[in-house]
Each structure stands twice: as C-alpha cells, then as structure tokens.
Design an enzyme around this catalytic site. Sequence first.
Site, short mmCIF file in Angstrom:
data_model
loop_
_atom_site.label_atom_id
_atom_site.label_comp_id
_atom_site.label_asym_id
_atom_site.label_seq_id
_atom_site.Cartn_x
_atom_site.Cartn_y
_atom_site.Cartn_z
N PRO A 88 0.81 -1.22 0.00
CA PRO A 88 0.00 0.00 0.00
C PRO A 88 0.85 1.27 0.00
O PRO A 88 0.37 2.34 -0.37
CB PRO A 88 -0.81 -0.10 1.30
N GLU A 115 -0.53 -8.43 5.90
CA GLU A 115 0.50 -8.15 6.90
C GLU A 115 1.61 -7.41 6.20
O GLU A 115 1.73 -7.45 4.98
CB GLU A 115 1.01 -9.44 7.55
N ARG A 152 -1.07 -8.10 -21.89
CA ARG A 152 -1.81 -7.68 -23.07
C ARG A 152 -1.02 -6.69 -23.94
O ARG A 152 -1.37 -6.47 -25.10
CB ARG A 152 -3.18 -7.10 -22.70
N ASP A 167 -5.60 1.97 -27.30
CA ASP A 167 -6.21 2.07 -25.98
C ASP A 167 -6.44 3.48 -25.51
O ASP A 167 -5.72 4.38 -25.82
CB ASP A 167 -5.31 1.43 -24.92
#
Length: 224
Positions: A88, A115, A152, A167
């Site tokens: 994170p 954890e 991809r 894209d």
Amino acid sequence: MKISILTLFPEMFESIFTQSIMKRAQKSGFVEIKIHNLRDWAIDKHKMVDDRPFGGGPGMVLKVDVLHAAILDLKEQNSDAKIILLTPQGEKYSQQRSEQFSQEKGLILIAGHYEGFDERIRDYVDQEISIGDYVLTGGEIPAMVIVDSVVRLLPGVLGDENSASTDSFSAGSDKLGCPQYTRPEEFDGKKVPDVLKSGDHAKIEKWREEQTKKRTQQRRPDLI
Ligand code: 9D3
C-alpha cells in the site's frame, strides 16, 4: 517475458492465468508465468514465514530472511527480472508503468497477505507498487492486475481488433472511447443514433471523435 510471482496463496492465481487471453499468451510462448509459494523457503521445522513485530502491536510481519532467500532463488531462475514489491505504500500503478514493465525481460512480483513486510526487505527490491488508495487483504489481486495489464501489451498477445495501441490510456491519447451500440436498433424506447446506420464512414468517424471528446470532458477532465 518471464513472470515469477511469490505468494502465500498460490491457488488464488489459478483461475485467472488458466483462462482466455492469459492462457493463450502462455501457450503461444509470449509469456511464462510461474507461481511460487513463499512457504517453500521457510527455514524452521514449523515452516514459519511471519513473526510478531518488534515493539509489539497487532498483526504479523513477513520475515526478511525467508523473503530474501526466495528472492535470491527467483532471481537465479529469472535473470535480469525487475523485482516488484506489492505494498500500500508503493508508487501508484498506471498505464505508463505497465508500458515500462512490458519492456522488461522478466518480472518478479512479491505479494504479502494482510500483513506488512519487514522493512529491511525494501533494500532487495527494485520498485514498490500500490494499485490505488483502497485497502485490500493482500498483494495478490494487485499482482494479477499488473500481470494482466502487462501481458496484453506484449507484441502478438492481442489480435489487431483490440490492439493495445488504440487504448484509451496509452501514451498520446486522453480518450475514454465512444458510445457503442449493437442490435436491437430500438430497446425500451431508446434508439441507436441514425448516424451509425448511415453508412457514411467519414461522418461516423467525426461523430465518434466528437462523442469521445465530449465524454472525456464531462467525466474525466483530468485526462485532457
Ligand atoms: C495499518 C497499515 N496497513 C498498511 C496501510 C496494513 C496493511 C493493510 C493491507 C498491510 C497490507 C494490506 C494488504 N494490501 C496489500 O498488500 C496491497 C495493496 C492494497 O491494499 N491496496 C492497493 N494496492 C496494494 S498493493 C498491496
């Protein structure tokens, strides 16, 4: 490209990598994906991979010695691979990063599960990545997100139809795509725009560009 994933939950990856485009990409030899169980590197007889944090507090911390042993072995099997720690606290993942990763010879992705890692492992990785500001139970889904977005982009993996070069978020573009319709021509009183049935390709192209611009302006002005 060779991708090695280190996790305590190898089963989580099975359904994803044995289906659809990921399966085809591996069969065709564009990518080799190997899942490794961190527990295989546990040193003691209890196969311990985590331990209580120094200083006290809730939760467990993944052991640096076990992680380091695993990283050394995976590096040997996947030479020149970039080592990525899913956490994170990492840099927020983006299409730009996925394009960089797709140029690598190999990737080693390390996923923890609810954890933290012993701080000292950070010295043995190349990069720390988060997929966004929300709390997940582990780095497994982030690892899958990275693999999916990178694979991809590998040349040959996608057909021409949905080629990665067109894209929405690829470099030089700021577009979200245009509204699309298929049969029936009318549903619940809602009609397909006449222009799309006109057969006038220049006019259709112009309409699509306008719609794309309008929608990006309205929904994602930050992309412009
Ligand atoms: C109290 C400190 N928390 C860290 C902010 C503990 C913690 C919460 C959740 C530690 C690990 C996790 C599990 N998440 C991941 O490993 C993770 C993650 C995420 O939760 N969100 C976005 N990207 C990522 S990458 C890895």
